[in-house]
Design a protein around this motif. Structure first.
Motif, PDB file in Angstrom:
ATOM      1  N   TRP A 113      -3.570   7.916  10.299  1.00  0.00           N
ATOM      2  CA  TRP A 113      -2.507   6.397  10.738  1.00  0.00           C
ATOM      3  C   TRP A 113      -1.390   7.543   9.661  1.00  0.00           C
ATOM      4  O   TRP A 113      -0.468   7.116   9.054  1.00  0.00           O
ATOM      5  CB  TRP A 113      -2.960   5.525   9.100  1.00  0.00           C
TER       6      TRP A 113
ATOM      7  N   ALA B  31      -0.316   8.478   6.356  1.00  0.00           N
ATOM      8  CA  ALA B  31       0.934   7.424   4.880  1.00  0.00           C
ATOM      9  C   ALA B  31      -1.004   6.741   4.491  1.00  0.00           C
ATOM     10  O   ALA B  31      -0.306   6.533   3.038  1.00  0.00           O
ATOM     11  CB  ALA B  31       0.411   5.622   6.144  1.00  0.00           C
ATOM     12  N   VAL B  32      -2.179   7.287   5.100  1.00  0.00           N
ATOM     13  CA  VAL B  32      -3.112   7.188   3.828  1.00  0.00           C
ATOM     14  C   VAL B  32      -2.614   8.817   2.842  1.00  0.00           C
ATOM     15  O   VAL B  32      -3.407   8.594   1.604  1.00  0.00           O
ATOM     16  CB  VAL B  32      -4.597   8.063   4.948  1.00  0.00           C
TER      17      VAL B  32
ATOM     18  N   GLN C 143       1.958   4.021  -0.433  1.00  0.00           N
ATOM     19  CA  GLN C 143       1.878   2.542   1.233  1.00  0.00           C
ATOM     20  C   GLN C 143       0.545   2.048   0.715  1.00  0.00           C
ATOM     21  O   GLN C 143      -0.904   2.852   1.031  1.00  0.00           O
ATOM     22  CB  GLN C 143       1.362   3.383   2.384  1.00  0.00           C
TER      23      GLN C 143
ATOM     24  N   THR D 269      -3.649   0.873   5.832  1.00  0.00           N
ATOM     25  CA  THR D 269      -3.562   1.667   5.315  1.00  0.00           C
ATOM     26  C   THR D 269      -4.971   2.121   3.941  1.00  0.00           C
ATOM     27  O   THR D 269      -5.405   2.713   4.101  1.00  0.00           O
ATOM     28  CB  THR D 269      -2.392   2.394   4.628  1.00  0.00           C
TER      29      THR D 269
END
Length: 220
Positions: free
Chosen positions: A173, A176-177, A182, A187
């Motif tokens: 992602w 973002a992980v 986030q 996520t």
């Protein structure tokens, strides 16, 4: 020592120059999709070629795709299937899948493709109720709404034969992980999904940092 090549735009262009064999119909589909507001949802041509290679490598005859969009991965799969092979594609959008239908006809693989439009969870439930469906699929590609990845994965495992392969897109992602700031639903769902598959002894697992992150889960 772990060596990791940085894949910048120049390296990506080089990889494409030495490996990409994109049929004209897929190139035309990619161009048409690039004009849409959500064009970034389309997989890269290198990824489509990789999926086709996997389909051929495992000798797949029956495939399932959850999340079709305009059909680049669907056509890549259908074109790689042998005569008599079939791929079932699930998507929520009639507008997007109409493009997939158009290009399937151009590619001469319309007879290999069955599109089911609607909520994928309902479509999967209906598919699992069909006589003989459980354990009958060889290959599943998941690239749909991230919040339901876990549900799609469980359905895929039920539909796959032992030795069948699940490929899941976007598991990193865009990084973002890794960012705990986030906390959006997509996520957080992907973090939970990645942990779930990591601990799942029903599959042989590999996660590869290719494209936006791909999970490969081979059903035991």
């Amino acid at each position: 020592m772990r060596i990791q090549v940085t894949v910048d735009e120049a390296m990506q262009d080089y990889v494409a120059s030495i490996s990409l064999r994109e049929p004209d119909v897929l190139r035309d589909l990619r161009k048409k999709t690039s004009e849409l507001p959500l064009a970034l949802m389309q997989i890269s041509p290198e990824q489509g070629q990789f999926l086709a290679l996997l389909v051929k490598a495992i000798g797949a005859r029956r495939a399932l795709e959850i999340g079709v969009f305009t059909g680049y991965s669907l056509l890549s799969t259908a074109m790689a299937l042998p005569a008599g092979g079939r791929v079932v594609g699930l998507d929520i959008s009639e507008e997007w899948t109409s493009i997939a239908r158009e290009f399937a006809g151009r590619a001469g693989v319309a007879e290999k493709i069955e599109l089911r439009v609607g909520d994928a969870r309902q479509s999967l439930a209906a598919l699992m109720r069909e006589n003989g469906s459980a354990g009958s699929f060889d290959f599943v590609f998941i690239d749909a709404d991230k919040e339901n990845y876990a549900a799609y994965y469980e359905a895929a495992l039920e539909l796959l034969r032992p030795g069948g392969l699940i490929v899941v897109d976007n598991v990193l992602w865009h990084g973002a992980v890794l960012d705990e700031a986030q906390q959006d639903s997509e996520t957080t769902a992907l973090r939970a999904f990645n942990a779930k598959v990591r601990d799942d002894k029903r599959v042989v697992l590999s996660v590869v940092p290719f494209a936006d992150g791909l999970t490969f889960a081979l059903k035991r």
